[in-house]
Design an enzyme around this catalytic site. Structure first.
Site, PDB file in Angstrom:
ATOM      1  N   THR A 152      72.538  33.250 -49.591  1.00 10.36           N
ATOM      2  CA  THR A 152      72.434  34.656 -50.006  1.00 10.36           C
ATOM      3  C   THR A 152      71.039  34.996 -50.542  1.00 10.36           C
ATOM      4  O   THR A 152      70.421  34.187 -51.211  1.00 10.36           O
ATOM      5  CB  THR A 152      73.475  34.918 -51.109  1.00 10.36           C
ATOM      6  OG1 THR A 152      74.749  34.579 -50.590  1.00 10.36           O
ATOM      7  CG2 THR A 152      73.487  36.361 -51.555  1.00 10.36           C
ATOM      8  N   GLY A 191      74.265  28.989 -56.767  1.00  9.99           N
ATOM      9  CA  GLY A 191      74.780  28.130 -57.837  1.00  9.99           C
ATOM     10  C   GLY A 191      74.039  26.804 -57.879  1.00  9.99           C
ATOM     11  O   GLY A 191      73.636  26.270 -56.842  1.00  9.99           O
ATOM     12  N   GLU A 441      82.604  34.107 -50.220  1.00  9.45           N
ATOM     13  CA  GLU A 441      83.264  33.530 -49.024  1.00  9.45           C
ATOM     14  C   GLU A 441      83.891  34.636 -48.174  1.00  9.45           C
ATOM     15  O   GLU A 441      84.998  34.502 -47.663  1.00  9.45           O
ATOM     16  CB  GLU A 441      84.336  32.499 -49.401  1.00  9.45           C
ATOM     17  CG  GLU A 441      83.937  31.446 -50.414  1.00  9.45           C
ATOM     18  CD  GLU A 441      82.674  30.674 -50.031  1.00  9.45           C
ATOM     19  OE1 GLU A 441      82.208  30.817 -48.893  1.00  9.45           O
ATOM     20  OE2 GLU A 441      82.142  29.964 -50.898  1.00  9.45           O
TER      21      GLU A 441
END
Lengths: 682, 682
Positions: A152, A191, A441
């Site tokens: 992303t 993350g 997701e």
């Protein structure tokens, strides 16, 4: 931290006491908890969880009592310590991946290694060549390097093709140049990247000989292995605080023309030939497709358990909390009612309690189908017949399940009244940490297009007589053959009719959408709301069907006697009729039920709630969620709600260590003992 | 804090730029923003807000840039500094109460003096005798003492009669003894109490001569005016962190047989006669009743503005954010679509945009009715004919309006995709701080019983021919007279019919509920779900009616031309049809509309959204919410979304000042420069 004076220590909650009330609840139902838990989760998983829990509880670093008070930096520090300790425990006890996952679930906060352990390792394993696995995966597996998965970007989330980071092939020296041409090309939300990772799997637009070949994964070192400082021409950081998930260092990442060697491009499926400088296309795109399906299936599998945490807390607390007398009680009655006896509280909580089980059974069925498909793919050289169904189901159910769990957690929090709002309720944190599941997701709204596309395709095949038989084409065919006779289903008397009505509604909406798209040639964009409704209808049908099918398994399990299956039949009916009522216009438009049936279903819902009510506490007990995991004053197994709330507020709360100056004309804010008063801000 | 390297500073977002896109949005609609804002809020209020904003922006303490990063103790410290500064500004500029409230709204976080300025002063003023006003109110008004309003307890929220704190009259020395007999008697959730207040208005059960006389208010000093430490036998503290509202020190309070003088009991309405030792009952309970109605009316008034903050952010960001190409676009089109062009995004945001105005008009009408009633009460010695209607309306609308705003804010946050989850979006904080409004001043679910009771009573009066004419009895009478002919309303062609359909549904549900209660003798508790639905139906009718009535005012305003009123008519239709569709089973059961009309209304909704879409940015602009108030990267007026997100994350985020050791086998967590490494937790 402060201490209570003796006269405060001597105080008790007014009677009846919480532990007595939960005791009464538990003795007023004969549901057999242990065999039920075993039926739901299996003995092995229960034992595994028990063993992991014992280990975690003996480690002081996993003590949660300061979580609610710590700021972001402190929380991250503690989370990092926990991540390290968990890794050491895995090594020490020889825990399997499943044990690690259970431990992470019990610890109950996102840990800084999570994306290393999940997506980074998975990407290296699945998309790396043997050479690359040796070079990267083997070191990553031993935590010699820590990685993340950087897809992303600041300007692009869902749309992978829109990514702006480039990886340009340099034919002269056989390298790639990674580059972020715009601010919006910055990797974002990644993350484990913000502070922790020293490697990243970066998705970038591959450019060979001036031509774009689409997004591909590259493994890149981003921080020095000794100093942990970012390497030259790489800018990294944490993206800042979030609504939840604050123990995770979601990060950003920018490249300023960084050269990386040929081996950095993960080359199992597609690659650049260094001799010819040619791009070689992927051999089997469906394998990647399979990974996403697997991730979504685990979300479906997990949604019931996520919701069950909130339902456990709310049901236990509402069985203890008492407010007002029954409005119809004679004046002689002075006792207040447990909140859970109010039908309006039941109406909010009991359908959610039913949903936890419906989602659980659906998740299980979904995982079984996934395994079945994996087997058939292995047997057929990568071709899985079930894949299109599985893909569509996983998209629709991921959206429905995560929506149900997220919304449901917030309903549970509010059902706890004012105290639900306290951090000590625990539910607010669960909601905040869970709710991104509705976006990641595959955004829940975006995903519904995949389901619609699949259903339209299936309907076209049915119309053309080209369909292969599966559950979807079967219910579409049934609808086609019976739609003239317009059957009304006897949803209040036959469970099988209830399931049929859900199939009928989904089929009817499929053909309506098909007509709009194919006959009326309506724009895709103008159909998105229809598609959203259609996907929800189809996924609700799947949950209802799986819930229904589990009823016979419950009956034949033997160990459960007759009462437990009977209660589960009621839970099935409650979930299903409640859904029918909430979505009644769809059902009415499809002709599956009549207005009168909707009216009657509301009466049936009230009756079912009354019958399920006595079993509510035992049913949440069956989920077997430990106090360690819940970390909630309101949801304690022993019912000592008020003692725990008071203890945390009065004795653990650091704000109570500070004395202020409340006079608006005084520049002092905090008075300190033996130091300078705090007045810097004025 | 860290600095970006030069090559990062040189980066721009990829084109088109946010400011260009918002510019296009603003030029593609001809809605006249300024006259519209003036119509909505009045010139005086707009100017007042502008002036207050200038003052606040020039004071560094109101700079919000660290809010998202600060922990609870820091946030409270800053909030205290802000509260003090605000108080000083009020004195310095001679601000009126209205200016202070505007300032608090612009500052945008609960401030520690809030309950002093609200409930404490109000209680002293309204419930104190002249002597007590002199003794307490006059000092409180000058902030010589700081108070709070202590009603809710650990064990009792909504049910005031269940409070456990006692105030026992001592006939011998003419004092009261305040006492907390149980832990659950602890006052809890009391704003301004935890750290700030040195006085409290305490609701306690008055006991005279061994007999309970119900809850009454007592003014008590709780902390030393010099040291600010709690007085003897008083235990006070902050109740700990919450889902939101963390700049407020909600507190707890326990009394261990604390003696207070006779003057402490606020005695305007009821009192203990110190000579006879007799309790004297309240003379006019309806005045207290009036205060609650006022508070709920302000919640209705404020809900539109609260929701508008989220809608402003989401609409502006969705006009800038682009993801995917139009599915039907030819391959030659490479441009991605602004997210706001997707009908599924419009479907989530545009009905909420419409709702902001519907709630605003309803809140205005509610306040006008309240003022009218106040006048009639003053003219009729405290008796207001409108009070029962007003009370019921304020209960139902409080529940509907706060529910709509709270849910809507969360929908807005999620409509922003992943970035909505960042603290820099601003929406998450708005939601967390707003959502307790659904619980306080009457829990939204509990309140619906009040509305049902009023409607049942009105319906009984209509049946018995005893009703006085008002809007409620009128629509109930109409329903009675026409229910045999079962009219279907032409909701898609006539706006007035749409309003009538809402009245019809509410009337039909009222008589249904009445039948169940009076004829079938159903238990009150078994009707709570029906009552909840009924209350919602009635309140939705009120919003629709007020929205509709405002349309003529818009048309006759003159200054607005013809386009603005035309767009508002569409907003009215969108809000109303969207509500009709969401609640379709109620409408179908009542016979107000047909299944076919529901189906058609969905088509009309899609058309209305398309027509409203071009005006969306201008419509949120009309709310006039400043960047200072929004404090949102996504909602910036100038559209510089990505620049601002990046700046905050990269340069303001304190976590980025910390370097960690990511090796699981190293005990070091944070590496420090020139000091000891942090490893205490392992």
């Amino acid at each position: 931290m402060s201490r209570n004076p003796d006269w405060v220590k001597a105080l008790q909650p007014s009677s009846p006491q919480g532990h007595e009330l939960l005791q009464q609840e538990r003795s007023s139902s004969k549901l057999a908890i242990e065999p039920l838990s075993e039926f739901l989760f299996g003995r092995e998983a229960i034992e595994r969880k028990f063993n992991v829990l014992q280990v975690l509880q003996s480690e002081p670093v996993f003590n949660k009592s300061q979580n609610a008070f710590d700021g972001r930096v402190q929380r991250f520090e503690t989370a990092l310590a926990r991540a390290k300790k968990l890794r050491r425990l895995v090594v020490k006890h020889g825990w399997k991946e499943e044990d690690r996952r259970i431990a992470a679930e019990l610890i109950g906060e996102p840990l800084p290694y999570a994306l290393h352990e999940g997506m980074f390792l998975k990407t290296l394993l699945e998309q790396g060549t043997d050479e690359q696995r040796k070079l990267f995966y083997e070191r990553a597996e031993k935590y010699e390097i820590i990685g993340c998965y950087a897809q992303t970007e600041l300007g692009h989330g869902s749309n992978v093709r829109g990514l702006e980071t480039t990886a340009t092939w340099n034919a002269d020296d056989k390298t790639f140049t990674l580059h972020s041409p715009y601010l919006t090309a910055s990797k974002w939300w990644i993350g484990t990247l913000g502070r922790t990772a020293n490697y990243a799997a970066v998705m970038a637009q591959l450019i060979v000989d001036g031509k774009s070949c689409g997004p591909h994964p590259f493994v890149v070192q981003i921080r020095d292995l000794k100093t942990h400082l970012p390497l030259d021409n790489i800018h990294i950081g944490d993206i800042g605080p979030k609504f939840g998930y604050n123990t995770m260092d979601n990060g950003f990442l920018l490249f300023n023309k960084v050269k990386i060697p040929h081996v950095s491009m993960l080359a199992r499926f597609s690659r650049v030939d260094p001799k010819t400088n040619q791009y070689i296309r992927p051999s089997s795109p469906s394998l990647v497709y399979g990974t996403l399906t697997w991730i979504r299936s685990t979300i479906v599998m997990h949604a019931g358990a996520a919701l069950a945490k909130g339902v456990t807390i709310a049901v236990r607390y509402c069985a203890i909390r008492r407010q007002f007398r029954d409005m119809d009680a004679p004046d002689s009655v002075v006792e207040e009612m447990p909140v859970l006896n109010y039908t309006l509280v039941q109406y909010r909580l009991l359908p959610l309690l039913a949903a936890t089980f419906g989602l659980h059974f659906t998740g299980k069925a979904m995982m079984e189908l996934y395994q079945e498909n994996q087997k058939s793919m292995q047997a057929n050289a990568g071709k899985g017949d079930l894949l299109p169904d599985l893909h569509a189901m996983s998209c629709g159910l991921k959206a429905l399940a995560s929506y149900t769990a997220a919304e449901g957690l917030e309903v549970c929090r509010r059902a706890c009244g004012g105290h639900g709002y306290s951090s000590f309720s625990g539910v607010g944190g669960f909601y905040a940490d869970y709710v991104p599941t509705t976006t990641w997701e595959g955004d829940n709204y975006m995903l519904t297009q995949q389901v619609a596309r699949y259903l339209l395709k299936s309907a076209r095949a049915v119309l053309n007589g080209e369909s292969t038989s599966n559950d979807t084409t079967n219910f579409l065919t049934t609808f086609r053959s019976r739609s003239d006779s317009a059957p009304v289903f006897d949803v209040l008397n036959f469970d099988a009719d209830l399931v049929q009505a859900f199939a009928w509604r989904a089929a009817s909406m499929t053909f309506d959408a098909l007509k709009k798209r194919d006959d009326q040639k309506m724009a895709w964009n103008d159909l998105l709301v229809d598609f959203y409704r259609l996907s929800k209808a189809h996924s609700q049908y799947l949950v209802v069907k799986n819930f229904f099918e589990s009823l016979s398994a419950l009956q034949t399990a033997g160990s459960l006697g007759t009462e437990t299956p009977a209660v589960f039949r009621k839970l099935f009916q409650l979930y299903t009729l409640h859904t029918l009522d909430s979505e009644s216009s769809d059902f009415l438009l499809s002709g599956a039920v009549t207005v009168r049936q909707i009216e009657q279903s509301r009466t049936t819902i009230m009756r079912l709630m009354k019958e399920i009510r006595p079993h509510a506490v035992r049913l949440v007990d069956a989920w077997g969620i430990s106090d360690f995991q819940l970390d909630s004053s309101l949801g304690r197994y022993d019912g000592k709600v008020y003692e725990d709330m008071f203890h945390r507020a009065s004795e653990l709360n650091p704000l109570n260590g500070i004395t202020i100056d409340s006079n608006p004309n005084s520049d002092v804010l905090f008075r300190s003992v033996g130091g300078e008063n705090v007045k810097s801000k004025l």
